[in-house]
Write a protein that holds these residues in place. Sequence first.
Motif, PDB file in Angstrom:
ATOM      1  N   LYS A 182     -13.557 -13.452  50.997  1.00 46.84           N
ATOM      2  CA  LYS A 182     -13.521 -12.720  51.751  1.00 46.84           C
ATOM      3  C   LYS A 182     -12.097 -11.868  51.150  1.00 46.84           C
ATOM      4  O   LYS A 182     -11.081 -12.430  51.077  1.00 46.84           O
ATOM      5  CB  LYS A 182     -13.341 -13.016  53.312  1.00 46.84           C
ATOM      6  CG  LYS A 182     -13.252 -11.980  54.183  1.00 46.84           C
ATOM      7  CD  LYS A 182     -13.533 -12.550  55.551  1.00 46.84           C
ATOM      8  CE  LYS A 182     -13.431 -11.569  56.713  1.00 46.84           C
ATOM      9  NZ  LYS A 182     -12.083 -11.004  57.067  1.00 46.84           N
TER      10      LYS A 182
ATOM     11  N   ASP B  32      -9.613 -10.272  52.614  1.00 47.50           N
ATOM     12  CA  ASP B  32      -8.914  -9.919  53.908  1.00 47.50           C
ATOM     13  C   ASP B  32      -7.352  -9.379  53.699  1.00 47.50           C
ATOM     14  O   ASP B  32      -7.056  -9.002  52.687  1.00 47.50           O
ATOM     15  CB  ASP B  32      -8.680 -11.269  54.635  1.00 47.50           C
ATOM     16  CG  ASP B  32      -8.042 -12.416  53.824  1.00 47.50           C
ATOM     17  OD1 ASP B  32      -7.439 -12.120  52.737  1.00 47.50           O
ATOM     18  OD2 ASP B  32      -8.113 -13.783  54.049  1.00 47.50           O
ATOM     19  N   LYS B  33      -6.609  -9.272  54.886  1.00 42.52           N
ATOM     20  CA  LYS B  33      -5.391  -8.801  54.901  1.00 42.52           C
ATOM     21  C   LYS B  33      -4.318  -9.439  53.882  1.00 42.52           C
ATOM     22  O   LYS B  33      -3.606  -8.883  53.110  1.00 42.52           O
ATOM     23  CB  LYS B  33      -4.619  -8.750  56.234  1.00 42.52           C
ATOM     24  CG  LYS B  33      -4.904  -7.740  57.051  1.00 42.52           C
ATOM     25  CD  LYS B  33      -4.129  -7.590  58.399  1.00 42.52           C
ATOM     26  CE  LYS B  33      -4.548  -6.639  59.023  1.00 42.52           C
ATOM     27  NZ  LYS B  33      -3.939  -6.868  60.790  1.00 42.52           N
TER      28      LYS B  33
ATOM     29  N   LEU C 121      -5.172  -8.279  50.530  1.00 45.93           N
ATOM     30  CA  LEU C 121      -4.489  -6.931  50.101  1.00 45.93           C
ATOM     31  C   LEU C 121      -3.088  -6.893  49.964  1.00 45.93           C
ATOM     32  O   LEU C 121      -2.632  -5.984  49.178  1.00 45.93           O
ATOM     33  CB  LEU C 121      -4.942  -5.987  51.434  1.00 45.93           C
ATOM     34  CG  LEU C 121      -6.691  -5.679  51.623  1.00 45.93           C
ATOM     35  CD1 LEU C 121      -6.957  -4.966  52.767  1.00 45.93           C
ATOM     36  CD2 LEU C 121      -7.202  -5.152  50.343  1.00 45.93           C
TER      37      LEU C 121
ATOM     38  N   ASN D  82     -13.222  -4.265  43.518  1.00 46.76           N
ATOM     39  CA  ASN D  82     -12.088  -3.471  43.869  1.00 46.76           C
ATOM     40  C   ASN D  82     -11.709  -3.845  45.213  1.00 46.76           C
ATOM     41  O   ASN D  82     -12.271  -4.951  45.970  1.00 46.76           O
ATOM     42  CB  ASN D  82     -12.326  -1.965  43.751  1.00 46.76           C
ATOM     43  CG  ASN D  82     -13.256  -1.427  44.654  1.00 46.76           C
ATOM     44  OD1 ASN D  82     -13.629  -2.168  45.742  1.00 46.76           O
ATOM     45  ND2 ASN D  82     -13.723  -0.072  44.670  1.00 46.76           N
ATOM     46  N   ARG D  83     -10.411  -3.389  45.814  1.00 40.06           N
ATOM     47  CA  ARG D  83     -10.037  -3.839  46.947  1.00 40.06           C
ATOM     48  C   ARG D  83     -10.921  -3.430  48.257  1.00 40.06           C
ATOM     49  O   ARG D  83     -10.682  -4.135  49.254  1.00 40.06           O
ATOM     50  CB  ARG D  83      -8.432  -3.367  47.194  1.00 40.06           C
ATOM     51  CG  ARG D  83      -8.633  -1.660  47.408  1.00 40.06           C
ATOM     52  CD  ARG D  83      -7.233  -1.489  47.806  1.00 40.06           C
ATOM     53  NE  ARG D  83      -6.008  -1.821  47.265  1.00 40.06           N
ATOM     54  CZ  ARG D  83      -4.796  -2.307  47.901  1.00 40.06           C
ATOM     55  NH1 ARG D  83      -5.113  -2.237  49.110  1.00 40.06           N
ATOM     56  NH2 ARG D  83      -4.122  -2.744  47.023  1.00 40.06           N
ATOM     57  N   LYS D  84     -12.031  -2.682  48.190  1.00 41.77           N
ATOM     58  CA  LYS D  84     -13.031  -2.528  49.200  1.00 41.77           C
ATOM     59  C   LYS D  84     -14.169  -3.444  48.877  1.00 41.77           C
ATOM     60  O   LYS D  84     -15.035  -3.409  49.747  1.00 41.77           O
ATOM     61  CB  LYS D  84     -13.683  -0.937  49.241  1.00 41.77           C
ATOM     62  CG  LYS D  84     -12.523  -0.160  49.406  1.00 41.77           C
ATOM     63  CD  LYS D  84     -13.039   1.438  49.227  1.00 41.77           C
ATOM     64  CE  LYS D  84     -11.956   2.487  49.213  1.00 41.77           C
ATOM     65  NZ  LYS D  84     -12.509   3.429  48.793  1.00 41.77           N
ATOM     66  N   GLY D  85     -14.100  -4.352  47.868  1.00 44.20           N
ATOM     67  CA  GLY D  85     -15.355  -5.460  47.783  1.00 44.20           C
ATOM     68  C   GLY D  85     -16.297  -4.734  47.075  1.00 44.20           C
ATOM     69  O   GLY D  85     -17.312  -5.367  46.888  1.00 44.20           O
ATOM     70  N   GLU D  86     -16.272  -3.671  46.477  1.00 46.21           N
ATOM     71  CA  GLU D  86     -17.126  -3.036  45.672  1.00 46.21           C
ATOM     72  C   GLU D  86     -17.200  -3.443  44.154  1.00 46.21           C
ATOM     73  O   GLU D  86     -16.101  -3.474  43.529  1.00 46.21           O
ATOM     74  CB  GLU D  86     -17.195  -1.430  45.701  1.00 46.21           C
ATOM     75  CG  GLU D  86     -17.214  -0.827  46.948  1.00 46.21           C
ATOM     76  CD  GLU D  86     -16.461   0.471  47.091  1.00 46.21           C
ATOM     77  OE1 GLU D  86     -16.824   1.284  48.299  1.00 46.21           O
ATOM     78  OE2 GLU D  86     -15.714   1.152  46.253  1.00 46.21           O
TER      79      GLU D  86
END
Length: 153
Positions: free
Chosen positions: A24, A26-27, A30, A111-115
């Motif tokens: 996941k 998560d924070k 990031l 990427n950081r959005k999970g894409e």
Amino acid sequence: MAIRRILKYGQDDILHKKSRPVGKIDKRILQLLDDMVETMRSAEGVGLAAPQVGVLRRVVVIDVGDGLIELINPEIIENDGQQQGPEGCLSIPGVVGQVIRPERVKVKALNRKGEEFEVDGTGLLARALCHEIDHLNGVLFIEKAIPDTLEGE
Ligand code: ZN
């Protein structure tokens, strides 16, 4: 954001360990990305892998001068050709050596959005992608360098 301490070769066996994939985003992941970017910039590096700041997760940041690339769970899916050039590492300060790498690699990552996205890199970018992904597998450039070319050891 915060600058993290970069582990140095010979001081920490974390650099020789294999990193785990990120599940996941998560924070904490990031925050790790933000801190790694700041740490890389402050050290004037072109790339940094999470194990270099003591975190065994598959996270890499790269900026060879063409903009920031953040990679989560990167995988080389294609490689072509061959190049030889000098490499160094923020974890092995003062040491440089010639390493043979593919001339071009295609890398798949999140990427950081999970894409999912792909990076196609040649030259220095291909070299940086290979060098940083090696870190995620506990491999350092000095293990791949042409022995006669290592300087500063
Ligand atoms: Zn390195």
